[in-house]
Write a protein that holds these residues in place. Structure first.
Motif, PDB file in Angstrom:
ATOM      1  N   TYR A  49      31.665  44.265 106.424  1.00 31.98           N
ATOM      2  CA  TYR A  49      31.739  45.732 106.405  1.00 31.98           C
ATOM      3  C   TYR A  49      30.469  46.388 105.869  1.00 31.98           C
ATOM      4  CZ  TYR A  49      34.168  45.603 101.729  1.00 31.98           C
ATOM      5  OH  TYR A  49      34.545  45.407 100.424  1.00 31.98           O
ATOM      6  N   CYS A  50      29.386  45.614 105.971  1.00 29.47           N
ATOM      7  CA  CYS A  50      28.030  46.173 105.887  1.00 29.47           C
ATOM      8  C   CYS A  50      27.652  46.752 104.523  1.00 29.47           C
ATOM      9  CB  CYS A  50      27.784  47.242 106.945  1.00 29.47           C
ATOM     10  SG  CYS A  50      28.287  46.785 108.612  1.00 29.47           S
ATOM     11  N   ILE A  51      28.254  46.283 103.439  1.00 27.91           N
ATOM     12  CA  ILE A  51      27.744  46.769 102.149  1.00 27.91           C
ATOM     13  C   ILE A  51      27.018  45.657 101.397  1.00 27.91           C
ATOM     14  CG2 ILE A  51      29.547  48.538 102.029  1.00 27.91           C
ATOM     15  CD1 ILE A  51      30.697  47.074  99.633  1.00 27.91           C
ATOM     16  N   VAL A  52      27.012  44.468 101.993  1.00 28.76           N
ATOM     17  CA  VAL A  52      26.144  43.398 101.499  1.00 28.76           C
ATOM     18  C   VAL A  52      25.321  42.948 102.702  1.00 28.76           C
ATOM     19  CG1 VAL A  52      26.105  41.009 100.686  1.00 28.76           C
ATOM     20  CG2 VAL A  52      27.654  42.637  99.612  1.00 28.76           C
ATOM     21  N   LEU A  53      24.007  42.821 102.491  1.00 31.28           N
ATOM     22  CA  LEU A  53      23.132  42.465 103.602  1.00 31.28           C
ATOM     23  C   LEU A  53      22.908  40.956 103.635  1.00 31.28           C
ATOM     24  CD1 LEU A  53      20.422  45.206 102.917  1.00 31.28           C
ATOM     25  CD2 LEU A  53      22.335  45.356 104.513  1.00 31.28           C
ATOM     26  N   LEU A  67      22.911  44.545 110.517  1.00 32.43           N
ATOM     27  CA  LEU A  67      21.704  45.124 109.920  1.00 32.43           C
ATOM     28  C   LEU A  67      21.247  46.372 110.671  1.00 32.43           C
ATOM     29  CD1 LEU A  67      19.655  41.907 109.096  1.00 32.43           C
ATOM     30  CD2 LEU A  67      20.804  43.429 107.487  1.00 32.43           C
ATOM     31  N   ARG A  71      26.588  51.933 110.629  1.00 34.18           N
ATOM     32  CA  ARG A  71      27.404  53.143 110.724  1.00 34.18           C
ATOM     33  C   ARG A  71      28.427  53.037 111.854  1.00 34.18           C
ATOM     34  NH1 ARG A  71      25.704  58.104 108.385  1.00 34.18           N
ATOM     35  NH2 ARG A  71      23.519  57.530 108.357  1.00 34.18           N
ATOM     36  N   LYS A  74      31.108  50.412 110.859  1.00 38.72           N
ATOM     37  CA  LYS A  74      32.040  50.882 109.824  1.00 38.72           C
ATOM     38  C   LYS A  74      33.023  51.918 110.373  1.00 38.72           C
ATOM     39  CE  LYS A  74      28.829  51.860 106.714  1.00 38.72           C
ATOM     40  NZ  LYS A  74      28.324  52.391 105.434  1.00 38.72           N
TER      41      LYS A  74
END
Lengths: 301, 258
Positions: A49-53, A67, A71, A74
């Motif tokens: 869910y794109c809050i850790v890369l 990466l 947006r 999510k």
């Protein structure tokens, strides 16, 4: 494919949280990530869910690179985090409406969805309650409702039922199965193997940042253990006696318990007739046995 | 450029709205205490200390100090909001994590927090200015533009505060920030007396802090003393404010998306 991870790595400074992880998630099925604390489950989910890369490797969700298109990714998923992050300054209803606004839902649609989701999680009577006044189970249900306001295609749940009473757990299980029936994909973590066995079509077992096995609950049990388990409560002396008399019996020792594995229940007759008064349970092998076999029964320092 | 101000979309305003919603719900707790400090300053500097000082730069002391009172009230609101307030939302309530699990980006959360801090400073400056007008301390019409510069000063301090908030592990570090920067800025930037009293190196230092320019511009508006130099001050103050915002937004992104 809803999620596709290839050689996924995450490093925090010198600490490796996820290493060479490969997995894929198909639409409409429920996937469970299980493993001891610190195995890398939450990190893996947060990358989805794109809050850790990711540090290296590739991770695609809905065919989009995490990466490049966080947006858009999510916008299509719902998240039930491990720690409660409801907005304590707002009421139940406001929490949902504010969230719907973050997703850019028009006001009228937002109202409909919030009403629907409150109803779905049996929270309609609590619409005006400030979050701090909700019980633990209600907060969890509200987080579930919140994860649904944008009508997600994929729901990510990090330990959705930890610390809940049986009634709420069963309600959440029912709802998750209902969502799966609607074709929504689920990716969850849990420490409860009964929960994993009940909900998940596919289980990925992780330990020390790596995937150590994957399969359906039944497959995993078949692959790793004979179908029957005899659990004997045994002091150290008794355990030594039993093992001396039945050498070569497939077994595991843990604390005050001995676990014997066999292809048929009758195979345990020898042990049970020799120690008829030993406290024991004879049962089919479970996912929990597989989990403990693969990740060890002992607590790690 | 990817995670800075240019990456921010109008969606950031939804986070501002969330803060405004909470603020309105707790209005009485927010407005009354915020007015106490500036009123105390008017009392202390105007009636108290002011009665011993005949004039500063050709005007009664209370008229001189009005801009300083307005300025310090604005920056304090913004600073508290974006230090303790933002940190609480970020670390204790995990509100930011909830926000960035939606299409909202971390940079948008950062900018929304800054704009919110600045908005609180602005609201406060409007209230304090109204009081100053009612008391007859301020009576030039140009003073109506003062809240605009107070908004910018508050924006500046909100951005600085977010730079700090997004970098610290625990709230206690704010004590260093307040003691080492906020309080000195509140008192040394020409707020309560002209900085020309200072030795030159200190004056130079004061001018480096953009707050000095904002206070000077506000004071000039209130006293009807406009000059070309104010244009330069405005350019400098705006440029640094923008720079701080850019750094703060990137820094918040780095903090939230690891």
């Amino acid at each position: 494919m809803v999620i596709q991870a290839k050689a996924l790595h995450k490093r925090y400074g010198g600490v490796v949280a996820v290493e060479s992880l490969n997995f894929s998630v198909e639409k409409g099925r429920c996937y469970g990530l299980v493993g001891p604390n610190g195995a890398g489950k939450t990190t893996t989910m947060k990358m989805v869910y794109c809050i850790v890369l990711p540090t290296s490797g590739s991770l695609h969700v809905f065919g989009m690179d995490v990466l490049r298109e966080p947006r858009r990714i999510k916008a299509r998923l719902g998240v039930v985090p491990q720690e409660n992050n409801l907005d304590p300054d707002l009421t139940t209803w406001q929490n949902l409406m504010v969230y719907a606004r973050y997703f850019g839902l028009p006001r009228q649609l937002a109202r409909e969805r919030c009403r629907e989701q409150l109803d779905f999680m049996h929270l309609s009577e609590r619409a005006g309650t400030p979050v701090p006044d909700l019980s633990g189970g209600m907060k969890r249900r509200l987080i579930m409702s919140r994860a649904l306001v944008n009508d997600p295609e994929l729901i990510i749940l990090d330990e959705p039922t930890t610390g809940l009473d049986p009634q709420v757990r069963h309600l959440i299980w029912d709802k998750l199965l209902e969502l799966k029936d609607r074709g929504i994909t689920l990716l969850m973590t849990t420490h409860y193997m009964d929960e994993a066995q009940k909900l998940c079509d596919e289980i990925i077992i992780m330990d020390q940042a790596r995937r150590i096995d994957e399969g359906s609950p039944a497959e995993l049990i078949r692959r790793h253990l004979p179908p029957y388990v005899l659990e004997v409560r045994a002091s150290r002396g008794l355990a030594a006696d039993i093992l001396a008399r039945f050498p070569g019996f497939s077994h595991q020792e843990s604390g005050q318990s001995l676990y014997f594995y066999a292809g048929a229940a009758a195979d345990f007759d020898g042990i049970l007739s020799a120690w008829p008064r030993a406290e024991h349970v004879l049962r089919p092998a479970s996912l929990e046995d597989v989990f403990l076999k693969l990740t060890g029964r002992e607590i790690r320092a | 450029m990817r995670n800075g101000l240019l990456s921010v979309t109008p969606a950031f305003f939804k986070v501002w709205l969330r803060n405004a919603q909470v603020y309105v719900a707790l209005l009485k707790f927010n407005i009354i205490p915020a007015l106490v400090e500036p009123m105390l300053f008017i009392l202390v500097f105007g009636l108290g200390l002011g009665s011993y000082i005949s004039e500063i730069e050709g005007v009664p002391y209370i008229k001189f100090v009005a801009a300083g009172i307005l300025g310090s009230a604005s920056i304090m609101q913004a600073t508290f909001e974006c230090t303790y307030g933002s940190f609480f939302r970020m670390k204790i309530q995990n509100t930011f994590e909830g926000m960035i699990s939606t299409p909202i980006s971390a940079g948008e959360v950062g900018l929304a927090e800054i704009l919110w801090g600045a908005s609180r400073g602005f609201f406060n400056s409007v209230l304090v200015l109204s009081a100053l007008l009612l008391l007859g301390i301020v009576n030039h019409w140009q003073a109506v533009f003062a809240p605009l510069f107070m908004f910018l000063a508050a924006f500046n301090f909100a951005a600085l505060a977010i730079m700090v908030t997004s970098r610290i592990a625990q709230m206690e570090y704010f004590r260093f920030y307040f003691a080492g920067f906020v309080l000195p800025a509140q008192f040394l930037c020409g707020t309560f007396f002209p900085i020309s009293r200072f030795p030159e190196p200190v004056q130079l230092f004061a001018w480096v802090i953009p707050f000095t320019s904002y206070v000077d511009i506000t004071r000039s508006l209130m006293l009807d003393r406009l000059s070309w130099r104010l244009g330069l001050e405005a350019i400098y103050a705006l440029a640094t404010t923008l720079l701080f915002a850019e750094i703060a937004v990137r820094s918040m992104h780095k903090r939230l998306v690891t």
